[in-house]
Design a protein around this motif. Structure first.
Motif: not given
Length: 335
Positions: A134-143
């Motif tokens: 995966i060359a590029k991704a969206d990051i969705v993070a918590h806390s």
């Protein structure tokens, strides 16, 4: 029954305000959360951190109709990555490939012997992306995962398309309020915590709006491990994450993030790690998270903050419809 297992069983009976017949059925989890179910198959990626051979657990969930984009979900400190299950479904239904790691020291991943560092966790996460091509991704993070998301976005800007910080901690530098706490003291406090005490801690610190049955799996994931013979090693790894949050602030880096960034805040979330150890006069100054997010977003070239009313720290579980609307709208608007 040997003396050790008898003591473990007695401890479980005393800790749980339920009928003994039910308590006797509770099997101890391993420190890799063996016995605790995840919603999708779990794979392992071999890693080396500071000379230590480790394995990073992750779920890799494919959509039925791919849109060509990938999202990485980063969990918080007190939760296994399995709690992302509703968000995984939302994203895969929308066509996203979703990668959900347990960071080293957490969930089903290896428990390190040394300290934790955000740089190591960031490298591990990028190594996972490399492994999955995966060359590029969206990051969705918590806390706490949002602190890691900031580090990844800053250290590897070419690997991150968009950043969603969900009820993040680390929006202030806790060292300005809380004096250093010895690791041994944190271990002592964590070790004497009971299951019911932990439930109350979550309810107070996180302003939880969830029904008790939704909170119980988090209690189980934390306290069934106490029956494991390797519990002391798990405890040391867990406490290392408390020191990580304190010793490695990221708030000073947030205004420098150039990727489109969305803060999704619970209006009632005033979580502030270490606040009980701060001088009493300073405690009220901590944890104004929604206001901090709005102020930081205003300093960023592509920052935006949304605050969901009547919601606490577990915003994506407490207000799922509104969270999904904000999440998908943000990701789609920046395609």
């Amino acid at each position: 029954m040997n003396r050790l297992s008898a003591a473990a069983l007695l401890g479980a009976l005393l800790a749980l305000p339920v009928a003994p017949t039910f308590a006797a059925e509770r099997e101890p989890y391993g420190i890799g959360l063996e016995g605790f179910a995840y919603p999708y198959p779990v794979n392992m990626l071999p890693l080396v951190n500071d000379g230590e051979q480790l394995r990073m657990a992750y779920m890799d969930v494919a959509p039925a109709q791919p849109n060509g984009r990938s999202v990485v979900l980063l969990h918080g400190r007190n939760f296994p990555s399995s709690y992302w299950a509703p968000v995984i479904k939302t994203l895969t239904d929308a066509g996203y490939r979703v990668v959900v790691p347990d960071q080293i020291g957490f969930g089903k991943s290896s428990k390190q012997q040394g300290d934790l560092h955000f740089d190591n966790l960031a490298r591990n996460t990028v190594a996972l992306l490399d492994h999955l091509k995966i060359a590029k991704a969206d990051i969705v993070a918590h806390s706490m995962g949002s602190m890691l998301g900031v580090r990844i976005a800053r250290a590897y800007p070419d690997r991150v398309d968009h950043l969603v910080l969900t009820a993040p901690i680390g929006l202030e530098d806790y060292r300005l309020y809380v004096p250093p706490t010895p690791t041994e003291k944190i271990i002592e406090n964590e070790d004497k915590l009971t299951a019911e005490g932990y439930r109350k801690q979550l309810e107070i610190n996180y302003a939880l709006k969830l029904p008790p049955d939704q909170v119980t799996p988090f209690i189980d994931a934390r306290f069934n491990i106490k029956g494991s013979a390797e519990y002391p090693r798990w405890l040391h790894a867990f406490v290392a994450s408390a020191q990580l949050i304190y010793r490695e602030p990221v708030v000073h880096e947030i205004p420098l993030i150039t990727q489109p960034t969305l803060f999704v805040m619970g209006a009632d979330d005033h979580n502030a790690p270490g606040r009980p150890n701060a001088p009493e006069a300073l405690r009220p100054k901590m944890g104004h998270n929604a206001d901090l997010a709005k102020a930081l977003a205003a300093q960023m070239p592509n920052g935006r903050a949304e605050v969901i009313p009547d919601t606490g720290h577990l915003v994506f579980l407490e207000a799922p419809a509104k969270y999904d609307e904000l999440l998908l709208g943000f990701l789609r608007s920046h395609q």
